[in-house]
Design an enzyme around this catalytic site. Structure first.
Site, PDB file in Angstrom:
ATOM      1  N   LEU A 170       0.905  -1.173   0.045  1.00 15.94           N
ATOM      2  CA  LEU A 170       0.022   0.044  -0.026  1.00 15.94           C
ATOM      3  C   LEU A 170       0.862   1.200  -0.097  1.00 15.94           C
ATOM      4  O   LEU A 170       1.862   1.214   0.696  1.00 15.94           O
ATOM      5  CB  LEU A 170      -0.931   0.046   1.393  1.00 15.94           C
ATOM      6  CG  LEU A 170      -1.961  -1.120   1.430  1.00 15.94           C
ATOM      7  CD1 LEU A 170      -2.749  -0.637   2.535  1.00 15.94           C
ATOM      8  CD2 LEU A 170      -2.957  -0.912   0.085  1.00 15.94           C
ATOM      9  N   ASP A 171       0.615   2.330  -0.624  1.00 19.71           N
ATOM     10  CA  ASP A 171       1.305   3.515  -0.731  1.00 19.71           C
ATOM     11  C   ASP A 171       1.350   3.871   0.536  1.00 19.71           C
ATOM     12  O   ASP A 171       0.491   3.795   1.455  1.00 19.71           O
ATOM     13  CB  ASP A 171       0.671   4.579  -1.553  1.00 19.71           C
ATOM     14  CG  ASP A 171       0.439   4.053  -3.161  1.00 19.71           C
ATOM     15  OD1 ASP A 171       1.413   3.464  -3.381  1.00 19.71           O
ATOM     16  OD2 ASP A 171      -0.371   4.581  -3.725  1.00 19.71           O
ATOM     17  N   ARG A 172       2.421   4.830   1.044  1.00 19.75           N
ATOM     18  CA  ARG A 172       2.775   5.469   2.162  1.00 19.75           C
ATOM     19  C   ARG A 172       1.496   6.066   2.833  1.00 19.75           C
ATOM     20  O   ARG A 172       0.882   5.731   3.978  1.00 19.75           O
ATOM     21  CB  ARG A 172       4.035   6.174   2.299  1.00 19.75           C
ATOM     22  CG  ARG A 172       4.066   6.821   3.723  1.00 19.75           C
ATOM     23  CD  ARG A 172       5.400   7.903   3.573  1.00 19.75           C
ATOM     24  NE  ARG A 172       5.809   7.853   5.186  1.00 19.75           N
ATOM     25  CZ  ARG A 172       7.231   8.423   5.132  1.00 19.75           C
ATOM     26  NH1 ARG A 172       7.914   8.235   4.104  1.00 19.75           N
ATOM     27  NH2 ARG A 172       7.392   8.429   6.563  1.00 19.75           N
ATOM     28  N   THR A 202      -1.872   5.597   1.873  1.00 19.47           N
ATOM     29  CA  THR A 202      -2.957   4.836   1.977  1.00 19.47           C
ATOM     30  C   THR A 202      -3.093   3.824   3.340  1.00 19.47           C
ATOM     31  O   THR A 202      -1.954   3.271   3.625  1.00 19.47           O
ATOM     32  CB  THR A 202      -2.920   3.885   0.907  1.00 19.47           C
ATOM     33  OG1 THR A 202      -2.727   4.872  -0.392  1.00 19.47           O
ATOM     34  CG2 THR A 202      -4.150   3.227   0.637  1.00 19.47           C
ATOM     35  N   HIS A 257      -0.450   3.278  -8.070  1.00 18.95           N
ATOM     36  CA  HIS A 257      -1.224   4.724  -8.015  1.00 18.95           C
ATOM     37  C   HIS A 257      -2.656   4.607  -8.977  1.00 18.95           C
ATOM     38  O   HIS A 257      -2.945   5.599  -9.459  1.00 18.95           O
ATOM     39  CB  HIS A 257      -0.592   5.869  -8.298  1.00 18.95           C
ATOM     40  CG  HIS A 257       0.776   6.168  -7.347  1.00 18.95           C
ATOM     41  ND1 HIS A 257       1.626   6.996  -7.511  1.00 18.95           N
ATOM     42  CD2 HIS A 257       0.885   5.486  -6.094  1.00 18.95           C
ATOM     43  CE1 HIS A 257       2.567   7.018  -6.329  1.00 18.95           C
ATOM     44  NE2 HIS A 257       2.323   6.155  -5.748  1.00 18.95           N
TER      45      HIS A 257
END
Length: 242
Positions: free
Chosen positions: A58-60, A62, A167
């Site tokens: 997961l993106d930072r 998110t 993304h």
């Protein structure tokens, strides 16, 4: 080094799922010069092991469900399922404007090239198929001056990505002109500044809240759901989206 432990949402002999908070990196990277704790570290402390297998990311910014495998064979099996899009994932998000009641975003995305992280790779790559389904759960209009308008319109959406591009959700909602709130890379900076100044909100309004898959060993259907966070509910309430 901090001693934070993860919030565990699901666990069996093969897998464990944590509720990752916004701002926490999954593992060390070039972004992590000033960080001393990561999701993998928290999971290793929780399980009291030296190694854990993170099979997706997961993106930072998110938050939400992040799955780990406890052993190599489980990591290989679930990793292949991710590659084959056999893991059903659902997200909730808040976007600017009134999103359609439902829709499909079929828009190919070029891999994002980072000059530091991808400095040895070819920066020119072909666009990859990317598909996202979404449903609008609620719309609102509140009295807040936004981008030259006397009121601001917002939508609370449920999102089901069918592919897993980097993304993807953030870029797809930018493409349909409904950028996610708090998205500093693909969102609207003017909107973000207004929300920070008026409502003290600066986090990305994107949460991985559901995950479903056939367990590779038992073949049982595993359905995991994380409740909305306090921070997410705060924003929904501020924007009259609850």
């Amino acid at each position: 080094m901090t001693n934070n432990l993860p919030v565990i949402v699901f666990e069996d002999d093969d897998f464990v799922v944590m509720d990752k908070p916004s701002g926490l990196l999954v593992h060390p990277s070039w972004l992590s010069k000033n960080d001393d704790d990561f999701a993998v570290d928290q999971m290793k402390r929780y399980l009291n092991v030296d190694k854990i297998h993170n099979v997706h990311r997961l993106d930072r910014p998110t938050c939400g469900l992040l799955l780990f495998a406890k052993h190599v064979d489980a990591a290989q099996k679930i990793g292949l399922m991710f590659e084959q899009n056999l893991i059903e994932k659902n997200y909730i998000a808040i976007c600017r404007g009134w999103a359609p009641s439902s829709g499909e975003i079929d828009y190919a995305l070029k891999p994002e090239h980072d000059k530091i992280a991808n400095k040895f790779s070819n920066p020119v790559k072909e666009a990859q198929d990317a598909l996202t389904h979404f449903t609008c759960l609620k719309q609102s209009q509140i009295e807040i001056e936004l981008n030259g308008h006397p009121t601001g319109r917002f939508s609370f959406v449920s999102i089901r990505p069918k592919t897993g591009r980097k993304h993807q959700i953030r870029r797809h909602f930018k493409h349909i002109h409904h950028p996610l709130l708090g998205d500093t890379r693909h969102g609207c900076n003017k909107t973000n500044r207004t929300l920070k100044d008026r409502l003290n909100w600066s986090r990305l309004a994107l949460r991985a809240n559901k995950m479903q898959f056939l367990h590779p060993y038992s073949q049982h259907l595993i359905s995991i759901e994380a409740p909305r966070s306090i921070e997410f509910d705060f924003m929904l309430n501020q924007l009259d989206l609850l």
